[in-house]
Design an enzyme around this catalytic site. Structure first.
Site, PDB file in Angstrom:
ATOM      1  N   ASP A 146      -6.696   4.573   1.263  1.00 56.15           N
ATOM      2  CA  ASP A 146      -6.250   4.538   0.029  1.00 56.15           C
ATOM      3  C   ASP A 146      -7.395   4.699  -0.863  1.00 56.15           C
ATOM      4  OD1 ASP A 146      -4.647   6.948   1.332  1.00 56.15           O
ATOM      5  OD2 ASP A 146      -3.333   5.432   1.465  1.00 56.15           O
ATOM      6  N   HIS A 174       1.686   6.046   1.988  1.00 49.41           N
ATOM      7  CA  HIS A 174       0.606   6.387   2.021  1.00 49.41           C
ATOM      8  C   HIS A 174       0.086   8.305   2.809  1.00 49.41           C
ATOM      9  CE1 HIS A 174      -3.544   7.537   4.405  1.00 49.41           C
ATOM     10  NE2 HIS A 174      -2.813   7.864   5.312  1.00 49.41           N
TER      11      HIS A 174
END
Ligand code: NAD
Ligand code: LMR
Length: 311
Positions: A146, A174
């Site tokens: 990410d 996440h």
């Protein structure tokens, strides 16, 4: 010429898609450096097809003639794979398909990590470190993909080289609720929001693009991200063994940044000589606080869903 003692690196799901993009980079030295020999201890489910595929991957590793790869263990038994392992990279688990959320994998994959955690406790080296890549990542320490995605999006928007984007860290899950904190990010050393000059884009395009990038890749490839996930794991571990590096890791929150104590949430850490220290000094504005509250609520809900597995 490598003269150091080899470290033992266990990788689960070694014949899967991420495994195929990962093992060659570990063996080449990208993860632990050009002077660190490695022994790869590769786990696949004890089923003929995956075991046969694992042998094929091992043949290719041999054919690369990597000087740092001193030995390989191929197995269907977790206690063999984790035996004396210094690093345990838990990749093996179900990926999501189109239309699924990562949270849909919670119950199935959760069981895998419970069993493997016990095997690691029983047989891995005393200094063993564990990185969980398999989804969902509410208890997964890897939010590096990410962070990389967020930096790439900002660099593209600003029209600058990727190295110009710094101080950009991921908070929370996440999942699409993650908060890629553009409010403290820098571009070319200047405040990123000022350089971009488009708050609406940052809030309404950038954040959802980063949060839903995994789904966008599944939609395009009909398979979940693999090379970028493997690359993120290489970055994650390399930064964890490089003192001074500041990067995003999911850690037990201990109440930092308003996360519920005990949930595992992405936040910035600084690698130290003996581990890492969490950086808890960023002051969040009301927008950031509201995003963190949202991702925290999701993490608390997911913890609730698997509480029977944790008991
Ligand atoms: P894949 O299906 O291609 O490979 C997974 C492999 O794991 C398979 O070969 C399977 O046989 C094996 N496996 C399953 N259960 C196992 C077990 N108990 N022990 C050992 N091996 C086992 O999947 P993939 O694309 O490599 O993805 C693996 C996982 O990583 C998925 O959960 C996926 O969602 C996740 N993922 C995480 C990130 C991240 O940023 N954290 C990014 C991409 C994918
Ligand atoms: C990703 O972020 O690409 C992975 O976690 C795969 C997924 O299911 O999104």
């Amino acid at each position: 010429m490598a003269s150091r003692k080899p470290i033992r690196v266990a990788v689960t799901g070694a014949a899967g898609n991420i495994g195929y993009a990962l093992l060659f980079r570990i063996a080449s030295g990208a993860m632990f450096g050009p002077d660190q020999p490695v022994i790869l201890q590769l786990l696949e489910i004890p089923v003929e097809g995956p075991q046969k595929a694992l042998k094929g991957v091992a043949m290719e590793l041999e054919d690369c003639a990597f000087p740092l790869l001193t030995d390989m263990v191929l197995t269907g038994d977790a206690e063999v794979a984790f035996k004396d392992a210094n690093w345990c990279l838990l990749v093996g688990s179900k990926p999501r398909g189109p239309g699924m959320e990562r949270a849909d994998l919670l119950k199935d994959n959760g069981k895998i990590f419970i069993a493997q955690g016990k095997a690691i406790d029983a047989v891995a080296a005393d200094d063993a470190r564990v990185a969980v890549v398999g989804n969902p990542c509410n208890t997964n320490v890897m939010v590096r993909l990410d962070e990389n995605r967020a930096r790439a999006q900002l660099a593209q928007k600003a029209g600058v080289a990727i190295d110009e984007v710094t101080d950009l860290y991921i908070y929370g899950n996440h999942s699409p609720t993650m908060f890629a904190d553009f409010t403290h990010a820098k571009i070319g050393g200047k405040d990123a929001a000022g350089v971009i000059g488009d708050e609406a884009w940052l809030k309404n395009d950038f954040l959802p693009t980063v949060g839903k990038r995994g789904a966008a890749i599944i939609e395009a490839r009909c398979l979940s991200s693999a090379a970028s996930a493997a690359n993120a794991l290489v970055d994650h571990v390399r930064d964890l063994v490089t003192p001074g590096k500041v990067h995003s890791v999911a850690v037990s929150s201990e109440g930092r940044y308003g996360f519920a104590p005990g949930v595992w949430a992405g936040m910035p850490v600084r690698t130290t000589a003996s581990g890492y220290e969490v950086i808890d000094s960023f002051a969040m504005d009301d927008f950031a606080k509201s995003k963190i509250a949202l991702t925290n609520d999701e993490l608390v809900g997911e913890r609730e869903t698997i509480k029977d597995l944790l008991a």
